[in-house]
Structures are given as C-alpha cells and as structure tokens.
Write an enzyme that holds these catalytic residues in place. Structure first.
Site, PDB file in Angstrom:
ATOM      1  N   ASP A 150      45.357  22.898 -16.940  1.00  0.00           N
ATOM      2  CA  ASP A 150      44.398  23.990 -17.085  1.00  0.00           C
ATOM      3  C   ASP A 150      44.916  24.932 -18.170  1.00  0.00           C
ATOM      4  OD1 ASP A 150      42.183  25.596 -16.678  1.00  0.00           O
ATOM      5  OD2 ASP A 150      43.000  26.575 -14.888  1.00  0.00           O
ATOM      6  N   ASP A 176      49.562  29.110 -13.078  1.00  0.00           N
ATOM      7  CA  ASP A 176      48.423  28.356 -12.545  1.00  0.00           C
ATOM      8  C   ASP A 176      48.587  26.860 -12.794  1.00  0.00           C
ATOM      9  OD1 ASP A 176      47.352  30.669 -11.610  1.00  0.00           O
ATOM     10  OD2 ASP A 176      45.776  30.833 -13.118  1.00  0.00           O
ATOM     11  N   ASN A 195      46.506  31.313 -18.982  1.00  0.00           N
ATOM     12  CA  ASN A 195      47.591  30.708 -18.214  1.00  0.00           C
ATOM     13  C   ASN A 195      48.893  30.560 -18.983  1.00  0.00           C
ATOM     14  OD1 ASN A 195      45.988  30.578 -15.981  1.00  0.00           O
ATOM     15  ND2 ASN A 195      45.278  28.499 -16.374  1.00  0.00           N
TER      16      ASN A 195
END
Length: 266
Positions: A192, A210, A197
């Site tokens: 992701d 994350d 992030n």
C-alpha cells in the site's frame, strides 16, 4: 455552532486493560479513520490503531503486527509496543515515527526530494531477499481475496478512480481475471505504497507504516500506487521522474495499469 463537535462529544480512545497498564498516561489525538475501517490515535510517543473485527477486511492488525516484527532491522518501521484483541476489535500499539508523511503539504513543497526519497525507499525495500520473507501477496493470493470481497459486497464502488466511476466491482474483477499478467516480477513489497505511508524528516525516510498488506508480490503493486499518488499530487513530470529514479528498465506500464485496477477492490 452548526457542524462543530464539542469536546464532550468528540470520540475518545478506550484501551483494553492490558494496554492501559502498559502505556503511560497520555493525551490521545485522533488522526484519521482509514479506508480499512481502522481508526488511528497518537500521543507524543505512541500510535494506536483500532480496527473492528470484520470478515473480508483488506488486512488485519494482527497481520500488521507480524510484519512489523519481520521488517524490524531490515527497513525503518515503527517499533511494536503492544497488541490486544477483544470480541469486537483489534488494538495495535507502535512507537510514533518522527517526521511527516510524504503527502503532507510541507513535504510536497519539495517535489524533487519527495520523488527521490520515494524511489530510494522502494528500491531498498524491493532489494530485500524474498527467500527470507514469510508473507505472500502474489496474484494467487490477492485475486481470491478480491473475489471474496466482491462477492461479500464490501467493495466501495463510489471510491473508484475517476476513469472507473460507474463501473461495478464485478466488472473490475472480471477484467482482472481476463488480463492477469503471465508472469510476476516478485520482490518484497509494501502493498500500500501511498505517500501517506512513508514518513520523512529532512533528507531521510524515517519509517514505512501501514504494512498489513506487505509481502512477496510483483514490484508493480508498489510502483503503481506510488506513481498514481505522485501524478495526482505533483503532476506528470514528477511522476515520470519517480519512475526514472526507480529505474525505467524495471517498469512495465501495462502492469502499472493492472495493479491500479487491482487496488480498486481493496
């Protein structure tokens, strides 16, 4: 005033007893409610993620805990502090990484720095040995998960990218099945890799966060999301610069499109 939430009405963090005993008293600020359904809270030293226990989640906090343990010492990630499960929710506690996300307006004031650090961070992550990685997110894993989410009706079709607005999740999945790449260029991926992030401070990436979907997968699962984010925030020139810095010889533009399509179902 209409639309304002008074302090008395603001959501509050309630921790399970083992975490209350382990953590020092702190003032907790709610940061966001993520697309996964997790809510995120932070103090000056710690971050707490709370996610309802639900079927067909894109990832669980238990998966993120396992990945934080594995990545520690390999790439910069938050330190795991605690994890608890109740009948209703999972709670993950980590140290707070110093710095700001790459999506922060202050970071985006320096676009060349953003794309340089982003390309470097992904190259370093993708250079980890897949022989050592116990987590898998190949298409053999991701496509059945996507099918389950489509069948369960949990895909948010209103959140599709602009070019896919009006399409159904079923049609997206059918296209994924029909156009599945014949080969995967497998590396250790974030899963992701959005600008939110990656946490930066000055000239350094201080941490990847994350990580619940991290694992062995085609490198384009990261390149596609990172490229899309840079293009959306900084424009085509910097999106192209990001791919140049990462290494154009490693980029398959057809796969960029494929993995952006796959992300719609998660």
């Amino acid at each position: 005033m209409l639309g304002r939430v008074s302090p008395a009405d603001a959501p509050r963090l309630t921790l399970p007893e083992p975490l209350r005993r382990a953590l020092p008293a702190a003032r907790w600020e709610r940061v966001t409610g993520g697309a996964s359904g997790a809510s995120v809270w932070r103090s000056t030293r710690f971050v707490v993620k709370v996610q309802p226990r639900q079927a067909h989640a894109g990832s669980t906090l238990q998966q993120e805990r396992e990945r934080l343990r594995w990545f520690a010492g390999r790439v910069p990630v938050p330190e795991l502090v605690g994890f608890e499960v109740t009948p209703d929710a999972e709670y993950l506690v980590m140290t707070r990484v110093p710095g700001i996300s790459m999506s922060h307006p202050d970071a985006l004031l320096h676009p060349e720095r953003v794309v340089t650090l982003l390309a470097r961070a992904l190259r370093e992550l993708h250079a980890l040995s897949i022989r050592d990685c116990p987590f898998t997110r190949t298409l053999a894993v991701a496509l059945p998960l996507a099918r389950e989410r489509v069948q369960a009706g949990v895909v948010d079709e209103s959140d599709f990218d602009e070019e896919r607005q009006g399409r159904s999740a079923v049609s997206v999945f059918n296209e994924l099945a029909r156009t599945r790449p014949a080969q995967e260029d497998l590396v250790v991926t974030h899963g992701d890799a959005t600008l939110d992030n990656l946490i930066v401070s000055g000239e350094y990436v201080e941490g990847l966060i994350d990580l619940g979907r991290a694992g062995i997968a085609d490198r384009h699962i990261d390149l596609a999301l990172a490229w899309r984010e840079v293009r959306g925030e900084l424009g085509d020139v910097y999106a192209g610069m990001f791919l140049d810095l990462y290494g154009r010889a490693l980029v398959d533009e057809g796969k960029l499109a494929y993995y952006m399509l796959l992300d719609e179902l998660f």
